[in-house]
Design a protein around this motif. Structure first.
Motif, short mmCIF file in Angstrom:
data_model
loop_
_atom_site.label_atom_id
_atom_site.label_comp_id
_atom_site.label_asym_id
_atom_site.label_seq_id
_atom_site.Cartn_x
_atom_site.Cartn_y
_atom_site.Cartn_z
N GLY A 1 -3.30 64.90 -28.85
CA GLY A 1 -3.03 66.27 -29.29
C GLY A 1 -3.42 67.35 -28.30
O GLY A 1 -3.14 68.52 -28.54
N ALA A 2 -4.07 67.01 -27.19
CA ALA A 2 -4.39 68.05 -26.22
C ALA A 2 -3.11 68.47 -25.51
O ALA A 2 -2.22 67.65 -25.27
N GLY B 1 -10.50 70.57 -29.37
CA GLY B 1 -11.67 69.84 -29.86
C GLY B 1 -11.41 68.95 -31.04
O GLY B 1 -12.34 68.39 -31.60
N THR B 2 -10.14 68.79 -31.44
CA THR B 2 -9.85 68.03 -32.66
C THR B 2 -9.96 66.51 -32.46
O THR B 2 -10.54 65.82 -33.28
N HIS B 3 -9.38 66.00 -31.39
CA HIS B 3 -9.23 64.56 -31.24
C HIS B 3 -9.57 64.15 -29.81
O HIS B 3 -9.16 64.82 -28.86
N PRO B 4 -10.32 63.04 -29.64
CA PRO B 4 -10.75 62.66 -28.29
C PRO B 4 -9.60 62.33 -27.34
O PRO B 4 -9.71 62.54 -26.13
N SER B 5 -8.50 61.81 -27.86
CA SER B 5 -7.47 61.37 -26.92
C SER B 5 -6.06 61.81 -27.28
O SER B 5 -5.12 61.57 -26.53
#
Lengths: 351, 614
Positions: free
Chosen positions: B444-445, B438-442
């Motif tokens: 680090g997932a 949930g940290t960054h939209p695009s």
């Protein structure tokens, strides 16, 4: 293979939702499941549901156990964190994740081996705790990755691909879920996307433990005559009790149905579940009657699909625990540590 | 009056489980502490709720020897079931205190001890109407009698009763009454005080009286743990329960009624560790507490946390194994199953506290280690430390301490980053960067998994990728050697050629034994191991002596195995001293084992006699 990236090429006029995302932004890596696998249809339905609900993909956390179904989170929502945990234990990992941050959407993906055999205990306990999540079992009645052994949801009397008959009673996850206190229970069929997408949308907008049992034929090991989880069998015996439309608060409400034929359920986030009844005497609010109906249909050999039970008002785990509204993982020393003065008092009381 | 009987004795209470004796016995111990005299107290209890024998042993020691001593000077025999054995346990010249309401024939008593009969049941039946009170106040009557017999200041006991029942005022006066009935009876009928007695002193200082599980639980609160998941198992349950209790004080907002913690009693130990891993993966500090059987059940998940590099804090309050073993007795027998927990090549961090103070310290530090190194951390307590009240240094907290959350990338740092690789060794220390959901939209997932993968967290079955990862995990582990609590080395009074290694709850008995051995003319240097992986000081210590003893509370010399395999030590140079009957190790045992072993080496020398004085 999962490391094959999908080409980024996209049609310039693809529709965008309010976050500016196209449907493609909800996709993941290319599936490595067998061509024609029911699970891929479920992944597609999840993508469609998240796109239609206009969720920011990165605010979803995808958790799974082990098995074919548990591989699928790689194939949707590529910008969301995923966790492929250990066999049958996704529910506990999801529970912990949910405790740490109540603000994300939790999507648990599991299979019938993962949830009905090795993980039956964790399946039961996550539902009875009321963890706010969507829990989907991609149910094909068979162990695919280990090549065709029966699972615990295989019906008694059904035959394996090699002709061996299953003599054990089957576990009906939908019945169990209602019994254990899941507050949104549905059954879908991977072969009916128009039914499945709203079921997933309804589950995501539900606050509390939402469970979807999705019959998903295994084309490699459980799609033959004698199987009760194959495409032909499920199509013949599918008995939908209702059809769901999920109306988000911004949707225009239009109602021109005959009285009594539509049931509207307002969920906690303002979403309205509009159920067009197919079976007149099925009431999703009546838990006991629902269980009775399901038992009768099962005895008759029918597979009941649709929204089977909803309780929009019950508390979720965070309500029960009385946790603060800020996610626990956002709290720091200032909020958490009682500090030196408290420890001095603590010591003084123990002399 | 022989000096040695003042502030120096062992008293044991033999009670029936469930008879309400525990709180009276604790009052006894605390009243002596309030007189400034050090005590240690141990519960010896059965795996039972009601009816079976249970004992509470208090050692009073002006010199501060707080390990279990062995032997009993005064037996308060309140249980007919264990009467015979209880009497046999009294050292010659000791005292038997019993309820004389029912006559006991003289032949039933040993002749080399002093017998003191107090008609406890008669007094209670005469003075109290309510049957439950008649039962409960028996404990207060013997406590009162002991005050007279041992010269305990009754005012201290009364003050403690008042503090204990501050919220239930009505209970104070009948308790104090019962206390006085016992006190008066003993004063009238016996020559008080008897030989053993308590004399006001100032040897307690600022020390506090607390059990290790409570201290560890408070460590979790101070360390910022917000999620606890646990399954009831002796002797660890009270750690989780204490955490909840402390959180209700420190983490509950009285205005909003909301809690900044979540504690879940899970369905089993697998779910407990699963929840801890899920919560830690998602950025909360989380722990579980368990004992040996729970550790066995958690093995698969521990391997996942090691391999997928997810922090997890596990308190193992060790008990007697294997299997159900001795669930209410103490041991140090999970060292190997924790150090190498799970299948495949794994190595885990162990922190080994020796007392409640260290349970608190290691309790909060464990979260830093777990997050900094993104791996499970075991805090290896045991039943003796965990469930018994110990006199320990006051807990310390410095408000300058900050939480080391390790390498977690924020949205801003992800924005600046050209490419994120979950398992990339960017800093060369083997510790990669992680991102929270949930940290960054695009950016680090990634996909967390227990399968092999490449540096970018992509599934990979390539042997090169697999080995690359396993070697990085090893580099990460290697650098821990200098980062964990170092072993504590103490030198004997004269230059020693013999060393002794010990760890955990053995400390008080070991320190006492070292003093006796010094008095016997045997000077030893000692080292207390506090963590695994071992620092260099551990192998250096072993190398510096002709001979090294290693004292452990298990049968198989588990720490020796670990030292031999991890430090490349010659096993023949280490002599194991093993105590594993489930009771805490004593100084008497260590002294006698070391003496015998040294004597065996010198057959020409006349064997030294060991006096039993302590």
């Amino acid at each position: 293979m999962t490391f094959i990236a999908k080409p980024k090429l996209r049609h310039p006029e693809l529709q965008r939702n309010k976050h500016g995302f196209t449907r493609r932004d909800y996709e993941g890596a290319v599936s490595t499941l067998c061509a024609g696998c029911g699970h891929d249809s479920i992944s597609a339905a999840i993508i469609q549901a998240c796109y239609e609900l206009e969720l920011p993909p990165h605010r979803v956390a995808k958790l799974s156990g082990i098995g074919c179904s548990s591989k699928t989170p790689t194939y949707f929502l590529g910008n969301a964190h995923g966790f492929n945990s250990v066999h049958g234990r996704m529910p506990s990992v999801l529970t912990g994740a949910n405790l740490a941050n109540r603000d994300l959407i939790y999507l648990g993906v599991s299979g019938d081996g993962d949830s009905a055999s090795i993980g039956l205990g964790q399946f039961a306990h996550i539902l009875r705790r009321g963890v706010n999540m969507v829990y989907i079992v991609e149910n094909n009645g068979v162990y695919g990755l280990t090549k065709g052994q029966f699972s615990a949801t295989a019906d008694r009397g059904s035959k394996s691909k090699r002709g061996v008959e299953n003599h054990s009673a089957s576990i009906d996850l939908v019945m169990l879920a209602i019994e254990l206190g899941a507050t949104y229970v549905a059954r879908g069929f991977s072969g009916d996307k128009s039914q499945l997408v709203p079921l997933i949308k309804g589950a995501i907008s539900h606050r509390g433990a939402a469970f979807i049992d999705c019959i998903s034929p295994c084309i490699a090991f459980n799609n033959h005559s004698g199987s009760t989880k194959g495409f032909d069998y499920v199509r013949e015996h599918n008995e939908a009790v209702n059809f769901l439309d999920v109306m988000t608060p911004r949707d225009e409400i239009t109602a021109d149905y005959a009285p009594g034929s539509v049931q509207e359920i307002k969920q906690h986030d303002g979403t309205v579940l509009r159920l067009r009844k197919i079976s007149e005497d099925y009431d999703v609010h009546d838990r006991v009657a629902a269980m009775h109906y399901l038992q009768k249909s099962k005895a008759a050999g029918d597979i009941v699909t649709g929204v089977l039970h909803v309780d929009p008002e019950s508390p979720d785990l965070h309500d029960t625990l009385g946790t603060v509204s800020a996610p626990l993982n956002s709290l720091g020393k200032k909020e958490l540590c009682p500090g030196k003065s408290a420890i001095d008092k603590f010591n003084a009381a123990r002399r | 009056m022989p000096e040695r009987k003042i502030n120096n004795f062992v008293i044991k209470f033999a009670n029936v489980n469930g008879s309400g004796s525990a709180s009276a016995n604790k009052l006894f111990a605390r009243s002596i502490l309030r007189m400034g005299v050090p005590v240690s107290a141990r519960n010896i209890f059965p795996s039972n709720i009601q009816g079976l024998p249970t004992w509470y042993e208090v050692r009073v020691s002006e010199k501060g020897h707080l390990g279990s001593r062995g032997g009993v000077d005064i037996m308060v025999a309140m249980n007919a079931q264990s009467w015979n054995q209880d009497q046999l346990d009294i050292e010659s010249g000791g005292y038997l205190i019993y309820d004389s309401s029912r006559p006991v024939p003289a032949s039933k008593f040993r002749t080399d001890i002093t017998v003191i009969g107090i008609p406890i049941t008669d007094i209670c039946n005469r003075e109290f109407k309510d049957p439950r009170q008649r039962q409960l106040f028996r404990n207060m009557v013997y406590l009162g009698a002991l005050s007279s017999l041992l010269a305990i200041d009754i005012a201290e006991v009364e003050r403690l009763i008042q503090e204990q029942f501050s919220s239930k005022e009505a209970l104070v006066s009948p308790n104090v009454q019962a206390l006085h009935f016992g006190m008066d009876y003993a004063a009238e009928h016996f020559d008080c005080p008897i030989g053993f007695r308590v004399k006001r002193s100032s040897s307690v200082g600022s020390k506090i009286f607390i059990d290790g599980n409570s201290a560890a639980a408070l460590g979790c609160v101070y360390g910022g743990a917000t999620v606890a998941a646990w399954y009831p198992i002796t002797p660890s349950s009270s750690l989780a329960e204490s955490y909840e209790k402390f959180c209700k004080t420190y983490r509950h907002d009285h205005d909003t009624g909301r809690n900044s913690f979540a504690s879940i009693q899970a369905e089993d130990e697998l779910a407990s560790i699963g929840m801890v891993i899920g919560a830690s993966w998602n950025g909360a500090r989380a722990f579980t507490c368990t004992s040996g059987p729970g550790i066995s059940l958690m093995q698969e998940f521990i391997g996942l946390a090691y391999f997928a590099e997810i922090p997890a804090v596990i308190f193992d309050v060790q008990r007697g194994g294997p299997s159900t073993g001795m669930p209410t007795r103490t041991q140090q027998s999970d060292i190997l199953s924790c150090a190498y927990a799970s299948h495949g090549d794994t190595k885990q961090i162990l922190l080994i506290p020796s007392d409640p103070k260290e349970c608190f310290d290691f309790g909060y530090q464990a979260f830093d280690f777990a997050e900094k190194f993104q791996t499970p951390v075991f805090v290896m307590s045991d039943l003796d430390i965990g469930m018994n009240d110990h006199l320990t240094d006051p807990l310390e907290w410095n408000d300058e301490i900050t939480y080391d959350r390790g390498k977690i990338l924020s949205k801003e740092s992800l924005d600046e980053l050209a490419q994120f690789g979950r398992y990339l060794d960017v800093d060369g220390d083997g510790v990669p960067y992680r991102t929270l959901p949930g940290t960054h939209p695009s950016k680090g997932a990634f996909f967390t998994r227990g399968t092999s993968r490449d540096r970018y967290a992509k599934y990979s079955e390539s042997g090169v990728d697999y080995q690359d990862n396993m070697q990085r995990l090893q580099r990460k582990f290697e650098q821990l050697r200098t980062q964990l609590p170092a072993a504590i080395i103490e030198e004997g009074k004269t230059k020693a050629s013999i060393g002794v290694i010990y760890y955990g709850s053995t400390e008080p008995a070991m320190k006492e034994a070292l003093q006796y051995l010094e008095e016997d003319g045997v000077s030893l240097d000692s080292m207390r191991i506090r963590a695994f992986p071992f620092g260099d000081e551990v192998s250096e210590f072993i190398d510096s002596y002709d001979r090294v003893f290693l004292v452990e509370q298990n049968r198989d010399a588990q720490m020796k195995s670990l030292l031999v395999s991890e430090c490349n030590v010659d096993p023949n140079r280490i002599t194991s001293i093993l105590h594993y009957n489930g009771s805490p190790i004593t100084a008497r045992f260590i002294r006698s084992e070391i003496t015998q072993s040294l004597d065996a080496l010198k057959p020409s020398r006349k064997r030294k006699s060991i006096s039993q004085k302590s």
